[in-house]
Scaffold this motif. Structure first.
Motif, short mmCIF file in Angstrom:
data_model
loop_
_atom_site.label_atom_id
_atom_site.label_comp_id
_atom_site.label_asym_id
_atom_site.label_seq_id
_atom_site.Cartn_x
_atom_site.Cartn_y
_atom_site.Cartn_z
N THR A 22 69.97 24.01 -47.87
CA THR A 22 71.12 23.03 -47.95
C THR A 22 71.32 22.77 -49.40
O THR A 22 70.74 23.45 -50.37
CB THR A 22 70.75 21.79 -47.14
OG1 THR A 22 69.74 20.81 -47.95
CG2 THR A 22 70.34 21.81 -45.90
N ARG A 183 73.16 17.87 -46.57
CA ARG A 183 71.94 18.10 -45.99
C ARG A 183 72.22 19.12 -44.54
O ARG A 183 71.34 19.36 -43.93
CB ARG A 183 71.62 16.94 -44.97
CG ARG A 183 71.14 15.75 -46.34
CD ARG A 183 70.33 14.49 -45.32
NE ARG A 183 71.05 14.03 -44.49
CZ ARG A 183 72.10 13.17 -44.43
NH1 ARG A 183 72.52 12.67 -45.73
NH2 ARG A 183 72.70 12.64 -43.29
N LYS A 185 73.07 22.61 -42.74
CA LYS A 185 72.52 23.99 -43.05
C LYS A 185 73.44 25.10 -42.73
O LYS A 185 73.59 26.20 -43.21
CB LYS A 185 71.36 24.25 -42.05
CG LYS A 185 70.17 23.64 -42.25
CD LYS A 185 68.87 23.94 -41.36
CE LYS A 185 67.61 23.24 -41.61
NZ LYS A 185 66.65 23.37 -40.89
#
Length: 254
Positions: A22, A183, A185
């Motif tokens: 991330t 945060r 992905k």
């Protein structure tokens, strides 16, 4: 296993790792911020300046002081008004210690003023720490720290600023949504914008994934070389304890 097979194995492992990275991951963040549009997008939100324009940005900036002590900054950007901004992604509280922020700013100041220039030509500078959690313990999604005159509360006027952003806070605001994206992905989990575009490029295009694999291989080789150097140092100290000359030691360990 030959060298080619080893390289292919490493590459497959890198691809799996890339899927879980991330913007809060150091190596990924540095490559995200290499893109001027993504860097500008992030700074406009954190700095609350929709007109901010990044005219120059550099990652992995290595600054050193007169004693040889150095610091490698994740990203240093300069905007259209001449402000110099350092953005750091910090996974632990120790990495975001206030005195580290102070050191970063001091190193920036010592490297941006040309010889012979008056001190009043120092640019306005910002150090921004985006942290995994509330590093300052103040319970705020964002904390602005400036020097003030204690007796009257007025600004000191040195144009040095610190900003701490807690990435764990998603309060639905524009900043909160940005931290959500830090945060995430996958690009599809992110809101539209230059940051999403850059994450998609690095994670989901052949060119971007290939680039990230090369970056991770370079990091691995750097670690291997550092390990070899530490081994050589240990051998050198051992031989020195046996009263062997520096020339002999150098010849033995190459």
């Amino acid at each position: 296993m030959n060298q080619e097979e080893t390289m292919l194995l490493h590459k497959e492992r890198y691809k799996e790792t890339i899927k879980n990275l991330t913007v809060m991951s150091d190596i990924f963040a540095r490559n995200v911020f290499k893109d001027k549009k993504a860097c500008e997008y992030v700074l406009r939100i954190i700095m609350e300046d929709k007109d901010l324009t990044v005219i120059d940005n550099e990652t992995q900036v290595d600054f050193r002081n007169m004693h040889g002590r150095g610091v490698v900054l994740d990203c240093v950007a300069k905007d259209g008004s001449g402000r110099v901004i350092n953005v750091e992604i910090q996974q632990d509280d120790e990495g975001a210690h206030p005195k580290r922020a102070r050191y970063h700013l001091g190193m920036m100041d010592s490297n941006v003023l040309d010889t012979g220039k008056n001190f009043d030509r120092l640019p306005e500078t910002y150090v921004i720490f985006v942290t995994l959690k509330d590093a300052l313990g103040c319970g705020l999604p964002i904390a602005h720290i400036d020097r003030i005159i204690r007796e009257n509360g007025k600004e000191f006027g040195d144009e040095e600023h610190f900003i701490y952003v807690d990435s764990s806070k998603d309060d639905g605001s524009e900043l909160g949504r940005l931290m959500h994206d830090f945060r995430a992905k996958e690009a599809k989990e992110m809101q539209a914008g230059a940051l999403k575009d850059r994450v998609h490029e690095l994670k989901e295009t052949e060119k971007g994934v290939e680039h990230m694999c090369k970056e991770m291989e370079a990091l691995r080789l750097e670690g291997v070389e550092e390990g070899r150097m530490e081994e050589k140092k240990a051998v050198a100290y051992s031989l020195a304890d046996r009263k062997m000359s520096a020339e002999e030691i150098a010849e033995i360990i190459k």
